[in-house]
Design a protein around this motif. Sequence first.
Motif, short mmCIF file in Angstrom:
data_model
loop_
_atom_site.label_atom_id
_atom_site.label_comp_id
_atom_site.label_asym_id
_atom_site.label_seq_id
_atom_site.Cartn_x
_atom_site.Cartn_y
_atom_site.Cartn_z
N UNK A 190 0.85 -1.20 0.00
CA UNK A 190 0.00 0.00 0.00
C UNK A 190 0.88 1.24 0.00
N UNK A 191 0.37 2.29 -0.63
CA UNK A 191 1.08 3.56 -0.77
C UNK A 191 0.06 4.67 -0.52
N UNK A 192 0.41 5.68 0.23
CA UNK A 192 -0.57 6.72 0.52
C UNK A 192 0.11 8.03 0.89
N UNK A 193 -0.70 9.09 0.86
CA UNK A 193 -0.32 10.39 1.39
C UNK A 193 -1.18 10.63 2.61
N UNK A 194 -0.54 10.98 3.72
CA UNK A 194 -1.25 11.31 4.95
C UNK A 194 -1.13 12.80 5.22
N UNK A 195 -2.26 13.43 5.51
CA UNK A 195 -2.26 14.84 5.89
C UNK A 195 -2.74 14.95 7.32
N UNK A 204 4.87 4.38 3.00
CA UNK A 204 4.93 3.08 2.33
C UNK A 204 5.95 2.20 3.06
N UNK A 205 5.52 0.97 3.37
CA UNK A 205 6.43 -0.05 3.90
C UNK A 205 7.22 0.45 5.11
N UNK A 206 6.51 0.93 6.12
CA UNK A 206 7.07 1.44 7.39
C UNK A 206 7.92 2.70 7.20
N UNK A 207 8.00 3.22 5.98
CA UNK A 207 8.79 4.42 5.73
C UNK A 207 7.87 5.63 5.61
N UNK A 208 8.27 6.73 6.23
CA UNK A 208 7.53 7.97 6.14
C UNK A 208 8.46 9.07 5.68
N UNK A 209 8.00 9.84 4.70
CA UNK A 209 8.79 10.96 4.20
C UNK A 209 7.95 12.22 4.29
N UNK A 210 8.45 13.21 5.04
CA UNK A 210 7.73 14.47 5.16
C UNK A 210 7.90 15.27 3.87
N UNK A 211 6.79 15.78 3.37
CA UNK A 211 6.79 16.50 2.11
C UNK A 211 6.75 18.01 2.35
N UNK A 243 4.63 13.93 -4.68
CA UNK A 243 5.51 12.79 -4.43
C UNK A 243 5.20 11.70 -5.45
N UNK A 244 6.22 10.90 -5.78
CA UNK A 244 6.05 9.76 -6.68
C UNK A 244 6.61 8.51 -6.01
N UNK A 245 5.89 7.41 -6.14
CA UNK A 245 6.35 6.10 -5.67
C UNK A 245 6.67 5.24 -6.88
N UNK A 246 7.60 4.33 -6.71
CA UNK A 246 7.85 3.28 -7.69
C UNK A 246 7.01 2.08 -7.28
N UNK A 247 6.08 1.69 -8.12
CA UNK A 247 5.13 0.63 -7.78
C UNK A 247 5.34 -0.53 -8.75
N UNK A 248 5.81 -1.63 -8.22
CA UNK A 248 6.00 -2.84 -9.01
C UNK A 248 5.19 -3.96 -8.36
N UNK A 249 4.05 -4.28 -8.94
CA UNK A 249 3.22 -5.35 -8.39
C UNK A 249 2.44 -6.00 -9.51
N UNK A 250 2.05 -7.22 -9.29
CA UNK A 250 1.31 -7.99 -10.30
C UNK A 250 -0.17 -8.09 -9.99
N UNK A 251 -0.56 -7.65 -8.80
CA UNK A 251 -1.96 -7.73 -8.39
C UNK A 251 -2.68 -6.43 -8.69
N UNK A 252 -4.02 -6.46 -8.79
CA UNK A 252 -4.79 -5.24 -9.06
C UNK A 252 -4.60 -4.20 -7.96
N UNK A 253 -4.61 -2.94 -8.36
CA UNK A 253 -4.50 -1.83 -7.43
C UNK A 253 -5.89 -1.21 -7.22
N UNK A 254 -6.26 -1.01 -5.95
CA UNK A 254 -7.52 -0.38 -5.60
C UNK A 254 -7.26 0.98 -4.97
N UNK A 255 -7.91 2.04 -5.43
CA UNK A 255 -7.87 3.30 -4.68
C UNK A 255 -8.48 3.08 -3.30
#
Length: 295
Positions: A190-195, A204-211, A243-255
Amino acid sequence: MTEWLEAQRSIVEAQIKEIDAFRGSSKSLLQETNDLRFLQQITSQNLCDPLEFAPIREVNRDLCDPEKLRTVERLVDELSVALSQHFPRMWSYLSSPLLDFKTAHPKLELSQDRKQVYWRRQPFGEGQSPQPYDSHYSVLAQESFTGGQHYWEVIVQDKPFWMIGVTTGSVDKKASLSQSSSSLGVNNTSWCIYHGDGQYLACHDTQEKQLSVGKRVRKLGILANLQKGELSFYDADAMRLLHSFCVQCTEPLYPIFNPCIDMNGVNTQPLTLFWIKDPWDWHTREEKRELTGTI
């Protein structure tokens, strides 16, 4: 030109009604078997006289010059190419997803058109003190993406807390999201922006980057370019990349959408999925009122 055409359409419609009336009277005359009555009706209705209609004005031929039309067409094509290279907000692949009732957390409320998600106003029990950024309180979109380019927008306005992103098809849509997506933004699916009250985090993946966001985002744009394996978040009003994420997955992505909890009445605003209404609905009074209050 459009205003002129509208005026001409009214004239033509009046002429059509007059012609229809003439056709109706002509049919009744053709069924008349009495010769004298036939001649009397023709005379009384002035049907022997030729009909006169106001001539329809011709379109300005200067506007229809083939060379000018080709020039305009070329400029439009060049503008479309330039926009497609720099801005993702292209109507050709603007998506308008619907929220899935089956995946909504019990404490969330969805609008009937499945375009808005609210925090359901319920008091907390004794000893409960959830955090506003708890990722349990989410809902998935009904549709998923497996390829191509997809772009959608979410209206957040002045909402102080929210989480918006995507998650893979590994989420069991039949299960409650309180169990299946509690790790939104802190796992590798999962990938998201939190405000949170003016602060923006890419998670993403336990990593947080302040924008670094200069102006508050009121409409968030999400571009999923699955051909390139990119997921990008934009300030949709200014078309500024957040922000941009690199997303490499074979399963469907749901908003996925999380309006976050409301404890003191400050975070009651909904997350609203942006969609374009049919243009022929824009001019009604009710639609104008809805657009003014929503978009």
